[in-house]
Design an enzyme around this catalytic site. Sequence first.
Site, PDB file in Angstrom:
ATOM      1  N   ASP A  28     -14.685   7.030 -32.240  1.00  0.00           N
ATOM      2  CA  ASP A  28     -14.121   8.414 -31.445  1.00  0.00           C
ATOM      3  C   ASP A  28     -12.728   8.763 -31.427  1.00  0.00           C
ATOM      4  OD1 ASP A  28     -16.688   9.357 -30.511  1.00  0.00           O
ATOM      5  OD2 ASP A  28     -16.491   8.123 -28.559  1.00  0.00           O
ATOM      6  N   ARG A  63     -21.940   8.204 -22.254  1.00  0.00           N
ATOM      7  CA  ARG A  63     -22.194   7.896 -23.639  1.00  0.00           C
ATOM      8  C   ARG A  63     -21.436   6.646 -24.100  1.00  0.00           C
ATOM      9  NH1 ARG A  63     -18.115   9.072 -26.464  1.00  0.00           N
ATOM     10  NH2 ARG A  63     -18.984   9.891 -28.510  1.00  0.00           N
ATOM     11  N   GLU A 121     -12.714  24.986   0.463  1.00  0.00           N
ATOM     12  CA  GLU A 121     -11.529  24.864   0.546  1.00  0.00           C
ATOM     13  C   GLU A 121     -11.028  23.266   0.201  1.00  0.00           C
ATOM     14  OE1 GLU A 121      -8.985  27.285   0.210  1.00  0.00           O
ATOM     15  OE2 GLU A 121     -11.070  28.496  -0.112  1.00  0.00           O
ATOM     16  N   PRO A 130      -8.683  18.347  -7.910  1.00  0.00           N
ATOM     17  CA  PRO A 130      -7.473  18.431  -8.524  1.00  0.00           C
ATOM     18  C   PRO A 130      -6.210  17.887  -7.940  1.00  0.00           C
ATOM     19  CG  PRO A 130      -8.381  20.511  -7.463  1.00  0.00           C
ATOM     20  CD  PRO A 130      -9.053  19.412  -7.112  1.00  0.00           C
TER      21      PRO A 130
HETATM   22  N1  4HQ Z   1     -12.083  21.340  -7.761  1.00  0.00           N
HETATM   23  N2  4HQ Z   1     -10.761  18.492 -11.309  1.00  0.00           N
HETATM   24  C1  4HQ Z   1     -13.306  20.475  -5.905  1.00  0.00           C
HETATM   25  C2  4HQ Z   1     -11.334  21.004  -9.113  1.00  0.00           C
HETATM   26  C3  4HQ Z   1     -11.319  19.779  -9.727  1.00  0.00           C
HETATM   27  C4  4HQ Z   1     -10.623  19.703 -10.799  1.00  0.00           C
HETATM   28  C5  4HQ Z   1     -11.926  22.447  -7.150  1.00  0.00           C
HETATM   29  C6  4HQ Z   1     -12.725  20.239  -7.194  1.00  0.00           C
HETATM   30  C7  4HQ Z   1     -12.178  22.692  -5.653  1.00  0.00           C
HETATM   31  C8  4HQ Z   1     -13.286  21.806  -3.737  1.00  0.00           C
HETATM   32  N3  4HQ Z   1     -12.013  18.846  -9.598  1.00  0.00           N
HETATM   33  N4  4HQ Z   1     -12.831  21.408  -5.130  1.00  0.00           N
HETATM   34  N5  4HQ Z   1      -9.816  20.694 -11.776  1.00  0.00           N
HETATM   35  O1  4HQ Z   1     -10.688  22.185  -9.479  1.00  0.00           O
HETATM   36  O2  4HQ Z   1     -11.657  17.995 -10.339  1.00  0.00           O
END
Ligand code: 4HQ
Length: 253
Positions: free
Chosen positions: A169, A154, A116, A89
């Site tokens: 697209d 794709r 975590e 994230p």
């Molecule tokens: N994660 N976009 C990795 C995500 C996430 C997201 C949560 C990824 C926890 C450890 N990854 N961990 N949104 O929520 O890519």
Amino acid sequence: MIADVVTIFPAMVEAALAEGVIGRARQRGLIDIKVRDLRDYTVDRHSVVDDVPYGGGPGMVMKPEPLFRAVEAIAAERGRPSAVVLMTPQGQRFTHAEAERLAGLERIVVICGRYEGIDERVAEALVTDEISIGDYVLTGGELPALVVLDAVARLQPGVVGDEQSVAGDSFARGMLDHPHYTRPAVFRGLAVPDVLLSGHHGEIERWRRRERLRRTLERRPDLLDEAALTLDEQRELEALMENPPEEKTHESD
Ligand code: 4HQ
């Protein structure tokens, strides 16, 4: 395209990549995606991939050593990857433009995190691109990795049967798609727009273009700032903005 996915849940990732358009493209050898079990790159007897966080606090952190060993083994087997992507994230938001960039690379590695988080030295010294699929928190990077791989795979030649549909697209064109209908012409009293039954291909294309613009203006006006509109589309958009179509209403309104 060669892609390698590193995960502690290889069966989950493999199951998704075995189905549909992507599964078929892999069978036909159009794309070469391998799913790697991170535990195969551990050295201890119990295949441990996580540890307690320095500084304390809740949850566990992914150890750097298995991830470094996994990417090094993939590089030795497949050749040096053009990108090592970490799903997080904290990354740059994934877009169709980013999918197109990754689709142009020869070899990519995608790392799925759990727990975590991941030891920051992985992001510092191993990863080239940190990517997020959106502002929400998931339990792991597997679903995000599948989203990225699906969008990238794709775009490879031959993967989607109709090249025209890929070029057309919605997000490749920077706006939302027009509505689609199939038979019957009336379903539970709901009719298909007359123009689509008319056989007038010119009128049908004009109607679809207008609907794409109308929906984009209504639902995602932010997209229109970036969209590369043709002169006809610009004219149509100006007409829609001057004369906004009636809002959809509900019986109780
Ligand atoms: N994660 N976009 C990795 C995500 C996430 C997201 C949560 C990824 C926890 C450890 N990854 N961990 N949104 O929520 O890519």
